[in-house]
Write a protein that holds these residues in place. Structure first.
Motif, mmCIF file in Angstrom:
data_model
loop_
_atom_site.group_PDB
_atom_site.id
_atom_site.type_symbol
_atom_site.label_atom_id
_atom_site.label_comp_id
_atom_site.label_asym_id
_atom_site.label_seq_id
_atom_site.Cartn_x
_atom_site.Cartn_y
_atom_site.Cartn_z
ATOM 1 N N GLY A 178 -42.516 4.622 29.705
ATOM 2 C CA GLY A 178 -42.230 6.048 30.168
ATOM 3 C C GLY A 178 -43.424 6.598 30.910
ATOM 4 O O GLY A 178 -44.375 5.874 31.546
ATOM 5 N N ILE A 179 -43.329 7.857 30.940
ATOM 6 C CA ILE A 179 -44.291 8.743 31.753
ATOM 7 C C ILE A 179 -45.850 8.278 31.179
ATOM 8 O O ILE A 179 -46.930 8.255 31.957
ATOM 9 N N GLN A 180 -46.007 8.225 29.891
ATOM 10 C CA GLN A 180 -47.304 8.014 29.541
ATOM 11 C C GLN A 180 -47.840 6.408 29.642
ATOM 12 O O GLN A 180 -48.976 6.433 30.146
ATOM 13 N N ALA A 181 -46.993 5.326 29.953
ATOM 14 C CA ALA A 181 -47.296 4.046 30.572
ATOM 15 C C ALA A 181 -47.768 4.322 31.958
ATOM 16 O O ALA A 181 -48.769 3.681 32.383
ATOM 17 N N ASP A 182 -46.923 5.092 32.648
ATOM 18 C CA ASP A 182 -47.183 5.229 33.904
ATOM 19 C C ASP A 182 -48.406 5.840 34.439
ATOM 20 O O ASP A 182 -49.156 5.317 35.449
ATOM 21 N N LEU A 183 -48.791 6.969 33.607
ATOM 22 C CA LEU A 183 -50.113 7.349 33.934
ATOM 23 C C LEU A 183 -51.146 6.669 33.729
ATOM 24 O O LEU A 183 -52.165 6.784 34.268
ATOM 25 N N LYS A 184 -51.045 5.894 32.603
ATOM 26 C CA LYS A 184 -52.156 5.067 32.211
ATOM 27 C C LYS A 184 -52.219 3.841 33.213
ATOM 28 O O LYS A 184 -53.542 3.710 33.597
ATOM 29 N N ALA A 185 -51.178 3.357 33.596
ATOM 30 C CA ALA A 185 -51.251 2.327 34.493
ATOM 31 C C ALA A 185 -51.911 3.098 36.147
ATOM 32 O O ALA A 185 -52.681 2.223 36.485
ATOM 33 N N MET A 186 -51.504 3.829 36.542
ATOM 34 C CA MET A 186 -52.022 4.616 37.393
ATOM 35 C C MET A 186 -53.395 4.855 37.375
ATOM 36 O O MET A 186 -54.105 4.588 38.349
ATOM 37 N N SER A 187 -54.079 5.314 36.411
ATOM 38 C CA SER A 187 -55.325 5.510 36.276
ATOM 39 C C SER A 187 -55.947 4.258 36.360
ATOM 40 O O SER A 187 -57.246 4.372 36.877
ATOM 41 N N ALA A 188 -55.442 3.297 35.762
ATOM 42 C CA ALA A 188 -56.372 2.177 35.663
ATOM 43 C C ALA A 188 -56.420 1.541 37.116
ATOM 44 O O ALA A 188 -57.349 0.682 37.417
ATOM 45 N N GLN A 189 -55.574 1.889 37.989
ATOM 46 C CA GLN A 189 -55.536 1.155 39.526
ATOM 47 C C GLN A 189 -56.439 2.447 40.388
ATOM 48 O O GLN A 189 -56.548 2.095 41.579
ATOM 49 N N GLY A 190 -57.200 3.453 39.847
ATOM 50 C CA GLY A 190 -57.745 4.318 40.465
ATOM 51 C C GLY A 190 -57.138 5.305 41.267
ATOM 52 O O GLY A 190 -57.688 5.656 42.529
ATOM 53 N N VAL A 191 -56.024 5.619 40.935
ATOM 54 C CA VAL A 191 -55.270 6.691 41.784
ATOM 55 C C VAL A 191 -55.099 7.923 40.706
ATOM 56 O O VAL A 191 -55.098 7.739 39.424
ATOM 57 N N TYR A 192 -54.511 8.953 41.308
ATOM 58 C CA TYR A 192 -54.444 10.209 40.479
ATOM 59 C C TYR A 192 -52.941 10.179 40.239
ATOM 60 O O TYR A 192 -52.038 10.420 40.954
ATOM 61 N N GLY A 193 -52.477 10.226 38.714
ATOM 62 C CA GLY A 193 -51.122 10.315 38.396
ATOM 63 C C GLY A 193 -50.613 11.513 38.226
ATOM 64 O O GLY A 193 -51.342 12.385 37.519
ATOM 65 N N MET A 194 -49.477 12.010 38.484
ATOM 66 C CA MET A 194 -48.976 13.449 38.208
ATOM 67 C C MET A 194 -47.291 12.829 37.739
ATOM 68 O O MET A 194 -47.014 11.658 37.954
ATOM 69 N N SER A 195 -46.711 13.769 36.968
ATOM 70 C CA SER A 195 -45.436 13.436 36.263
ATOM 71 C C SER A 195 -44.358 14.566 36.443
ATOM 72 O O SER A 195 -44.763 15.704 36.402
ATOM 73 N N VAL A 196 -42.944 14.042 36.581
ATOM 74 C CA VAL A 196 -41.863 14.973 36.564
ATOM 75 C C VAL A 196 -40.945 14.291 35.528
ATOM 76 O O VAL A 196 -40.650 12.950 35.598
ATOM 77 N N ILE A 197 -40.962 14.901 34.239
ATOM 78 C CA ILE A 197 -40.291 14.664 33.094
ATOM 79 C C ILE A 197 -38.865 14.900 33.262
ATOM 80 O O ILE A 197 -38.213 16.036 33.301
ATOM 81 N N THR A 198 -37.884 13.880 33.030
ATOM 82 C CA THR A 198 -36.556 13.890 33.209
ATOM 83 C C THR A 198 -35.851 13.938 31.596
ATOM 84 O O THR A 198 -34.796 14.372 31.708
ATOM 85 N N ALA A 199 -36.231 13.430 30.651
ATOM 86 C CA ALA A 199 -36.017 13.462 29.351
ATOM 87 C C ALA A 199 -37.130 13.213 28.467
ATOM 88 O O ALA A 199 -37.970 12.725 28.743
ATOM 89 N N ILE A 200 -36.816 13.513 27.020
ATOM 90 C CA ILE A 200 -37.839 13.720 25.966
ATOM 91 C C ILE A 200 -37.043 12.518 24.983
ATOM 92 O O ILE A 200 -35.859 12.557 24.636
ATOM 93 N N THR A 201 -37.835 11.384 24.675
ATOM 94 C CA THR A 201 -37.382 10.460 23.804
ATOM 95 C C THR A 201 -38.167 10.560 22.240
ATOM 96 O O THR A 201 -39.221 10.742 22.298
ATOM 97 N N ALA A 202 -37.436 10.302 21.540
ATOM 98 C CA ALA A 202 -37.881 10.210 20.061
ATOM 99 C C ALA A 202 -37.977 8.711 19.766
ATOM 100 O O ALA A 202 -36.931 7.950 19.507
ATOM 101 N N GLN A 203 -39.125 7.980 20.033
ATOM 102 C CA GLN A 203 -39.297 6.597 19.694
ATOM 103 C C GLN A 203 -40.397 6.303 18.808
ATOM 104 O O GLN A 203 -41.664 7.109 18.975
ATOM 105 N N ASN A 204 -40.549 5.106 18.418
ATOM 106 C CA ASN A 204 -41.842 4.558 17.972
ATOM 107 C C ASN A 204 -41.783 2.758 18.345
ATOM 108 O O ASN A 204 -40.751 2.694 18.983
ATOM 109 N N THR A 205 -42.255 2.233 17.745
ATOM 110 C CA THR A 205 -42.479 0.910 17.801
ATOM 111 C C THR A 205 -41.327 0.226 17.550
ATOM 112 O O THR A 205 -40.981 -0.914 17.845
ATOM 113 N N ASN A 206 -40.366 0.704 16.688
ATOM 114 C CA ASN A 206 -39.178 -0.043 16.162
ATOM 115 C C ASN A 206 -38.032 0.544 17.134
ATOM 116 O O ASN A 206 -36.853 -0.007 16.852
#
Length: 268
Positions: free
Chosen positions: A17-45
């Motif tokens: 989601g948003i968190q992975a998107d921002l990490k990936a964008m930062s790794a490519q040397g761009v400035y990432g911004m976000s519009v959140i459409t939903a909040i999920t409750a999740q873990n690795t399971n």
């Protein structure tokens, strides 16, 4: 520095989601911004609950960003309902958004439905504004209404999805057992194959989000769709190779593996 926007759901686990998107964008040397459409409750399971964001807030998030900032590309991920798809579709057209990469998120790795069944037809209408659509095989099967087993099937599905109006379609092959070749159908109807190496790891949380965000970053930097997909494929392959565990289930890919190593992190 280019400014790239992600419109997607929030992952409390941080791997997708948003968190992975921002990490990936930062790794490519761009400035990432976000519009959140939903909040999920999740873990690795898995995903355990979803709360959609108010439509007016989704719309306003997009509007105020485009009023103030020059946005070079936008990646769209989880849009869980027809109403959210419609408001994002209408607002992106109003602000004249360019370079739109749509990752049609439908089902989580744990099997949780992230797109309501009744929203599929609305999603198909939304795809026509996409510069690039990046479905995995299960998503492509739903959109193209067919079973996908071979590379030829992937090409047929890509053509059906492109017929909705999208300029380019990338059908990702990671769900196939025999190989993980991705198929790109370009705006000129050229078929390009991107082969890859399959790594033996369960930690692949957020691969689709990471790939689409990386591709959007490179398109926003002025590269062609083909070159952006090539670089995106290289980045996600390295990230999967360097994925790691943080809980009892599916762990994240290594977005910042070089920084982690520099900081002395040992995943062994």
């Amino acid at each position: 520095m280019k400014n790239i926007l992600t419109i997607a759901g929030s992952d409390s686990c941080g791997g997708a989601g948003i968190q992975a998107d921002l990490k990936a964008m930062s790794a490519q040397g761009v400035y990432g911004m976000s519009v959140i459409t939903a909040i999920t409750a999740q873990n690795t399971n898995g995903v355990f609950a979803v709360q959609e964001i108010n439509l007016d807030i989704i719309k306003k998030q997009i509007e105020v960003l485009y009023e103030d900032i020059d946005i070079s590309a936008v990646k769209v991920g989880m849009l869980s309902s027809s109403e959210i798809i419609k408001i994002v579709h209408e607002t992106l057209k109003t602000v004249k958004a360019k370079n739109i990469v749509i990752d049609p998120v439908m089902i989580s790795k744990s099997g949780y439905n992230l797109l309501k069944d009744e929203a599929v037809e609305e999603l198909k209408k939304f795809l026509k504004i996409g510069t690039l659509i990046t479905p995995n095989i299960p998503e492509a099967e739903i959109l193209a209404e067919m079973k996908i087993e071979t590379e030829d099937d992937m090409i047929v599905a890509a053509r059906k999805i492109k017929a909705f109006g999208a300029k380019n379609v990338l059908v990702k092959g990671g769900h196939r057992e025999d190989n993980c070749t991705d198929i790109l159908l370009t705006e000129e109807n050229t078929v390009i194959k991107f082969t890859g190496v399959r790594f033996e790891t369960k930690n692949t949380h957020g691969t689709g989000c990471t790939l689409s965000s990386t591709i959007a970053s490179y398109i926003g930097k002025g590269l062609s769709v083909e070159e952006s997909v090539k670089l995106g494929k290289e980045y996600i392959s390295e990230a999967i190779k360097n994925s790691f565990s943080i809980g009892g289930g599916v762990g994240p890919v290594g977005h910042f593996i070089d920084l982690y190593k520099k900081a002395g992190v040992d995943f062994e």
